[in-house]
Design a protein around this motif. Structure first.
Motif, short mmCIF file in Angstrom:
data_model
loop_
_atom_site.label_atom_id
_atom_site.label_comp_id
_atom_site.label_asym_id
_atom_site.label_seq_id
_atom_site.Cartn_x
_atom_site.Cartn_y
_atom_site.Cartn_z
N LYS A 68 -11.76 -16.76 66.49
CA LYS A 68 -11.08 -17.85 65.78
C LYS A 68 -9.57 -17.71 65.90
CE LYS A 68 -14.51 -19.14 62.32
NZ LYS A 68 -14.81 -19.22 60.88
N ALA A 69 -9.08 -16.50 65.80
CA ALA A 69 -7.64 -16.26 65.93
C ALA A 69 -7.15 -16.62 67.33
CB ALA A 69 -7.31 -14.81 65.60
N LYS A 70 -7.94 -16.28 68.35
CA LYS A 70 -7.56 -16.62 69.72
C LYS A 70 -7.53 -18.12 69.93
CE LYS A 70 -9.07 -12.48 72.18
NZ LYS A 70 -9.98 -11.95 73.20
N ILE A 71 -8.50 -18.83 69.37
CA ILE A 71 -8.57 -20.28 69.55
C ILE A 71 -7.38 -20.96 68.87
CG2 ILE A 71 -9.90 -22.34 68.91
CD1 ILE A 71 -12.43 -20.68 69.42
N LYS A 72 -6.92 -20.42 67.76
CA LYS A 72 -5.77 -21.01 67.05
C LYS A 72 -4.47 -20.82 67.84
CE LYS A 72 -7.61 -20.79 62.39
NZ LYS A 72 -7.49 -20.20 61.06
N ASP A 73 -4.42 -19.83 68.69
CA ASP A 73 -3.22 -19.57 69.50
C ASP A 73 -3.16 -20.61 70.63
OD1 ASP A 73 -1.06 -18.50 70.81
OD2 ASP A 73 -2.18 -16.80 71.66
N PRO A 74 -2.13 -21.46 70.66
CA PRO A 74 -2.07 -22.53 71.67
C PRO A 74 -1.96 -22.01 73.10
CG PRO A 74 -0.19 -22.67 70.13
CD PRO A 74 -1.02 -21.50 69.73
N TYR A 76 -3.59 -19.53 74.34
CA TYR A 76 -4.89 -18.98 74.78
C TYR A 76 -5.74 -20.04 75.47
CZ TYR A 76 -9.52 -16.88 74.67
OH TYR A 76 -10.74 -16.40 75.01
#
Length: 95
Positions: A68-74, A76
């Motif tokens: 989830k944290a990776k997906i929130k990072d634009p 990534y």
């Protein structure tokens, strides 16, 4: 002493046979039906979901949080990551 030919017994049998015929003629052909309440349907669904949850392997919450944290990072989400994920998904379902 032996009694032969008692007339009252034959008359009684005739009346009993007549009643059996009358009662069998009164049988109707109504179809059986059942009504399940909304509450019963909800409980059945809850039971099914509980059974599925019990059979499902444990989920790694730490891994989910990381993704989830990776997906929130634009930065990534790139075309390469999306394509790779789609390919892995299609492979996992047999396509």
């Amino acid at each position: 002493m032996m009694i032969n030919g008692v007339n009252s017994i034959n008359s009684l049998n005739n009346v009993q046979n007549l009643r059996k015929t009358e009662n069998s003629a009164k049988v109707s052909n109504n179809a059986d039906s059942i009504h399940v309440s909304k509450e019963a349907l909800e409980k059945a669904e809850a039971y099914y979901l509980e059974k599925v949850a019990a059979e499902t392997p444990n989920v790694r919450a730490d891994r989910i949080a990381e993704i989830k944290a990776k997906i929130k990072d634009p930065s990534y989400l790139s075309d390469a990551v999306i394509k790779s994920t789609a390919e892995k998904f299609l492979t996992s379902i047999g396509l």
